[in-house]
Design a protein around this motif. Structure first.
Motif, PDB file in Angstrom:
ATOM      1  N   ILE A   1       3.985  -0.989   3.510  1.00  0.00           N
ATOM      2  CA  ILE A   1       3.403   0.343   3.384  1.00  0.00           C
ATOM      3  C   ILE A   1       4.525   1.256   2.903  1.00  0.00           C
ATOM      4  O   ILE A   1       5.543   1.406   3.585  1.00  0.00           O
ATOM      5  CB  ILE A   1       2.844   0.873   4.716  1.00  0.00           C
ATOM      6  N   LYS A   2       4.356   1.834   1.728  1.00  0.00           N
ATOM      7  CA  LYS A   2       5.381   2.728   1.173  1.00  0.00           C
ATOM      8  C   LYS A   2       4.873   4.168   1.271  1.00  0.00           C
ATOM      9  O   LYS A   2       3.814   4.492   0.724  1.00  0.00           O
ATOM     10  CB  LYS A   2       5.699   2.360  -0.274  1.00  0.00           C
ATOM     11  N   ILE A   3       5.639   5.006   1.973  1.00  0.00           N
ATOM     12  CA  ILE A   3       5.285   6.418   2.152  1.00  0.00           C
ATOM     13  C   ILE A   3       6.324   7.263   1.433  1.00  0.00           C
ATOM     14  O   ILE A   3       7.515   7.185   1.746  1.00  0.00           O
ATOM     15  CB  ILE A   3       5.218   6.778   3.649  1.00  0.00           C
ATOM     16  N   VAL A   4       5.882   8.055   0.470  1.00  0.00           N
ATOM     17  CA  VAL A   4       6.796   8.816  -0.377  1.00  0.00           C
ATOM     18  C   VAL A   4       6.528  10.316  -0.224  1.00  0.00           C
ATOM     19  O   VAL A   4       5.420  10.786  -0.481  1.00  0.00           O
ATOM     20  CB  VAL A   4       6.641   8.415  -1.862  1.00  0.00           C
ATOM     21  N   GLY A   5       7.546  11.056   0.214  1.00  0.00           N
ATOM     22  CA  GLY A   5       7.438  12.509   0.220  1.00  0.00           C
ATOM     23  C   GLY A   5       7.032  13.136   1.534  1.00  0.00           C
ATOM     24  O   GLY A   5       6.910  14.360   1.625  1.00  0.00           O
ATOM     25  N   ASN A   6       6.832  12.350   2.561  1.00  0.00           N
ATOM     26  CA  ASN A   6       6.472  12.921   3.859  1.00  0.00           C
ATOM     27  C   ASN A   6       7.723  13.207   4.677  1.00  0.00           C
ATOM     28  O   ASN A   6       8.660  12.421   4.693  1.00  0.00           O
ATOM     29  CB  ASN A   6       5.591  11.949   4.649  1.00  0.00           C
ATOM     30  N   PHE A   7       7.752  14.369   5.362  1.00  0.00           N
ATOM     31  CA  PHE A   7       8.875  14.614   6.267  1.00  0.00           C
ATOM     32  C   PHE A   7       8.388  14.935   7.677  1.00  0.00           C
ATOM     33  O   PHE A   7       9.125  15.430   8.509  1.00  0.00           O
ATOM     34  CB  PHE A   7       9.796  15.729   5.740  1.00  0.00           C
ATOM     35  N   LYS A   8       7.116  14.633   7.957  1.00  0.00           N
ATOM     36  CA  LYS A   8       6.593  14.739   9.307  1.00  0.00           C
ATOM     37  C   LYS A   8       6.950  13.464  10.067  1.00  0.00           C
ATOM     38  O   LYS A   8       6.843  12.356   9.537  1.00  0.00           O
ATOM     39  CB  LYS A   8       5.066  14.908   9.248  1.00  0.00           C
ATOM     40  N   LYS A   9       7.408  13.593  11.308  1.00  0.00           N
ATOM     41  CA  LYS A   9       7.794  12.422  12.098  1.00  0.00           C
ATOM     42  C   LYS A   9       6.576  11.555  12.367  1.00  0.00           C
ATOM     43  O   LYS A   9       5.547  12.033  12.827  1.00  0.00           O
ATOM     44  CB  LYS A   9       8.445  12.851  13.415  1.00  0.00           C
ATOM     45  N   LEU A  10       6.701  10.272  12.078  1.00  0.00           N
ATOM     46  CA  LEU A  10       5.596   9.337  12.247  1.00  0.00           C
ATOM     47  C   LEU A  10       5.890   8.359  13.382  1.00  0.00           C
ATOM     48  O   LEU A  10       7.028   7.947  13.578  1.00  0.00           O
ATOM     49  CB  LEU A  10       5.359   8.555  10.952  1.00  0.00           C
ATOM     50  N   ASP A  11       4.848   7.990  14.100  1.00  0.00           N
ATOM     51  CA  ASP A  11       4.968   7.039  15.206  1.00  0.00           C
ATOM     52  C   ASP A  11       4.654   5.639  14.668  1.00  0.00           C
ATOM     53  O   ASP A  11       3.518   5.179  14.698  1.00  0.00           O
ATOM     54  CB  ASP A  11       4.003   7.424  16.327  1.00  0.00           C
ATOM     55  N   VAL A  12       5.698   4.966  14.173  1.00  0.00           N
ATOM     56  CA  VAL A  12       5.519   3.639  13.578  1.00  0.00           C
ATOM     57  C   VAL A  12       5.694   2.577  14.663  1.00  0.00           C
ATOM     58  O   VAL A  12       6.748   2.520  15.308  1.00  0.00           O
ATOM     59  CB  VAL A  12       6.544   3.390  12.451  1.00  0.00           C
TER      60      VAL A  12
ATOM     61  N   MET B   1       0.857  -1.186   0.000  1.00  0.00           N
ATOM     62  CA  MET B   1       0.000   0.000   0.000  1.00  0.00           C
ATOM     63  C   MET B   1       0.891   1.232   0.000  1.00  0.00           C
ATOM     64  O   MET B   1       1.945   1.243   0.645  1.00  0.00           O
ATOM     65  CB  MET B   1      -0.915  -0.016   1.217  1.00  0.00           C
ATOM     66  N   GLY B   2       0.464   2.278  -0.717  1.00  0.00           N
ATOM     67  CA  GLY B   2       1.307   3.459  -0.845  1.00  0.00           C
ATOM     68  C   GLY B   2       0.598   4.743  -0.494  1.00  0.00           C
ATOM     69  O   GLY B   2      -0.573   4.947  -0.863  1.00  0.00           O
ATOM     70  N   TYR B   3       1.298   5.610   0.233  1.00  0.00           N
ATOM     71  CA  TYR B   3       0.812   6.969   0.518  1.00  0.00           C
ATOM     72  C   TYR B   3       1.812   7.917  -0.127  1.00  0.00           C
ATOM     73  O   TYR B   3       2.994   7.920   0.216  1.00  0.00           O
ATOM     74  CB  TYR B   3       0.740   7.216   2.027  1.00  0.00           C
ATOM     75  N   ILE B   4       1.342   8.728  -1.081  1.00  0.00           N
ATOM     76  CA  ILE B   4       2.220   9.613  -1.831  1.00  0.00           C
ATOM     77  C   ILE B   4       1.956  11.054  -1.399  1.00  0.00           C
ATOM     78  O   ILE B   4       0.892  11.618  -1.677  1.00  0.00           O
ATOM     79  CB  ILE B   4       1.995   9.485  -3.358  1.00  0.00           C
ATOM     80  N   GLY B   5       2.903  11.661  -0.674  1.00  0.00           N
ATOM     81  CA  GLY B   5       2.737  13.047  -0.244  1.00  0.00           C
ATOM     82  C   GLY B   5       2.920  13.219   1.248  1.00  0.00           C
ATOM     83  O   GLY B   5       3.327  12.301   1.966  1.00  0.00           O
TER      84      GLY B   5
ATOM     85  N   VAL C   1       7.214  -0.738   7.024  1.00  0.00           N
ATOM     86  CA  VAL C   1       6.947   0.637   6.591  1.00  0.00           C
ATOM     87  C   VAL C   1       8.199   1.219   5.951  1.00  0.00           C
ATOM     88  O   VAL C   1       9.237   1.360   6.594  1.00  0.00           O
ATOM     89  CB  VAL C   1       6.483   1.514   7.773  1.00  0.00           C
ATOM     90  N   ILE C   2       8.094   1.549   4.686  1.00  0.00           N
ATOM     91  CA  ILE C   2       9.209   2.114   3.932  1.00  0.00           C
ATOM     92  C   ILE C   2       8.941   3.595   3.713  1.00  0.00           C
ATOM     93  O   ILE C   2       7.921   3.973   3.116  1.00  0.00           O
ATOM     94  CB  ILE C   2       9.354   1.408   2.568  1.00  0.00           C
ATOM     95  N   GLN C   3       9.825   4.451   4.213  1.00  0.00           N
ATOM     96  CA  GLN C   3       9.652   5.889   4.057  1.00  0.00           C
ATOM     97  C   GLN C   3      10.691   6.414   3.071  1.00  0.00           C
ATOM     98  O   GLN C   3      11.896   6.251   3.282  1.00  0.00           O
ATOM     99  CB  GLN C   3       9.768   6.591   5.407  1.00  0.00           C
TER     100      GLN C   3
END
Length: 402
Positions: free
Chosen positions: A256-267, A222-226, A275-277
């Motif tokens: 889970i692929k997250i592309v382009g986020n630079f907000k710190k996430l609580d994984v 699954m991917g989140y772009i942005g 989770v791939i950032q």
């Protein structure tokens, strides 16, 4: 028509505000109109872009690239950001030096050109305020104010900021010849602040060829772009995903692929390896990633903002992958997904519902299925077709007024 666009967001900046105004400029020009753009830039210069004349104005306090670099490094406060914060509190109309320089450039352009239409973009305030200054000079033109989303009612503003912004907002709404926004609920809200009905719904959209082919990843991805904006977080999604893996309902190697986020996430530790950032990439590359490297496209948006679409939703529409939206099921995204048959929606607070929707997307991947998208409905949301809504309006109304 001879069109002037005043904006802070424009090419080459990699954000949804820029993509919207880029499309107005590009498709106005492709329709045969003369287009001049005054925008914020890294230096004072004039260029040609898609046969449009672009005049970039540099803000010496803070350029967009400088701010972007600070955000990437998660630096909230530097001397320049302190100066900008003070400036925004004292001079409410926007960055004062940039505003003064831009106003001078706009007046120079008006002395050389007879503009039929002036379009000002969400800034949130500065471009609109500049047009009101030009109006005082007695120049004659048709003013289109693109409000896009809410202005004074944006949830994260303080009460004092909202009150001050609402004063300017009412003036803009009242004086503009036409007001644009992206949804009917937002337009209905704007109508309560003025005495006219000169509104037009022009949504965001996608600006690439529809992708009819489909590929599947070796492992469910699954991917989140942005970016994750303001209060929006994937916390509940991460919890649901982690529980599905613990329960054995999802394979251990799901991603889970997250592309382009630079907000710190609580994984959660349990899924840290899943989770791939990835760093921010140009828009064209983000589109390619979402077509070739993921199986489900994720949307997550904060509650409390009625009538607001995430810009990525329209980019996702034409990619032929299931969209999973963690969004208010009673807001505008639900009927759009239903009419286009492009995906599913679930309330971010409904963890069991999120788990069920993840499993639905997983089964689509496992069985190598393709959603029966309604491509005719989807094509309505190309940027070209959305800009055409405004072009048709101007063609009919300017001809009548003339």
């Amino acid at each position: 028509m001879n069109v002037l666009i005043i904006t802070r967001n424009f090419y080459p900046y990699n954000n949804i505000g820029s993509f919207r105004i880029n499309s107005f400029a590009k498709y106005f020009r492709k329709a045969g109109h003369s287009v001049t753009v005054v925008a914020e830039g890294e230096r004072d210069e004039a260029i040609t872009w898609n046969d449009c004349d672009i005049h970039y104005i540099k803000d010496p306090i803070m350029t967009p690239k400088y701010l972007h670099n600070l955000e990437q490094k998660n630096k909230k406060w530097t001397l320049r950001r302190v100066i900008r914060a003070l400036e925004s509190r004292i001079f409410f109309g926007g960055p004062c030096i940039w505003r003064a320089k831009t106003c001078k450039k706009v007046e120079e352009l008006f002395q050389k050109n007879n503009f039929d239409v002036v379009l000002s973009s969400y800034g949130p305030l500065t471009p609109h305020a500049l047009v009101m200054k030009v109006l005082k000079k007695r120049y004659k033109f048709f003013w289109v104010a693109d409000m896009r989303d809410e202005m004074s009612k944006l949830p994260h503003y303080s009460k004092i900021h909202k009150k001050r912004l609402a004063f300017y907002e009412r003036n803009i709404l009242e004086k503009a010849d036409l007001v644009l926004s992206v949804s009917k609920p937002l337009i209905d809200d704007f109508k309560t602040m003025c005495s006219h009905d000169r509104f037009l719904e022009v949504r965001n959209g996608y600006d690439y060829e529809e992708c009819y082919e489909i590929n599947f990843q070796p492992q469910f991805t699954m991917g989140y772009i942005g970016r994750f904006y303001w209060m929006a977080t994937p916390d509940n999604f991460f919890k649901a995903f982690s529980e599905l893996i613990e329960e054995g309902r999802l394979p251990e190697n799901s991603k889970i692929k997250i592309v382009g986020n630079f907000k710190k996430l609580d994984v959660p530790d349990r899924i840290s390896s899943n989770v791939i950032q990835c760093k921010n990439v140009p828009h064209e590359e983000a589109i390619k990633i979402s077509i070739t490297e993921v199986d489900t496209l994720l949307m997550m948006y904060q509650s409390g903002r009625k009538g607001v679409y995430s810009g990525k939703l329209f980019d996702y529409l034409a990619r032929n992958k299931p969209i999973l939206a963690l969004y208010d099921p009673n807001d505008v995204v639900a009927p759009l997904l239903a009419e286009t048959k492009a995906g599913f929606i679930v309330d971010d607070a409904d963890k069991e519902g999120i788990k069920n929707m993840i499993m639905k997307c997983y089964q689509i991947w496992k069985n190598k299925e393709i959603l029966p998208r309604d491509w005719d409905k989807i094509k309505q949301y190309s940027r070209r077709n959305q800009v055409q809504i405004l072009l048709d309006y101007l063609s009919n109304n300017l001809a009548t007024s003339g």
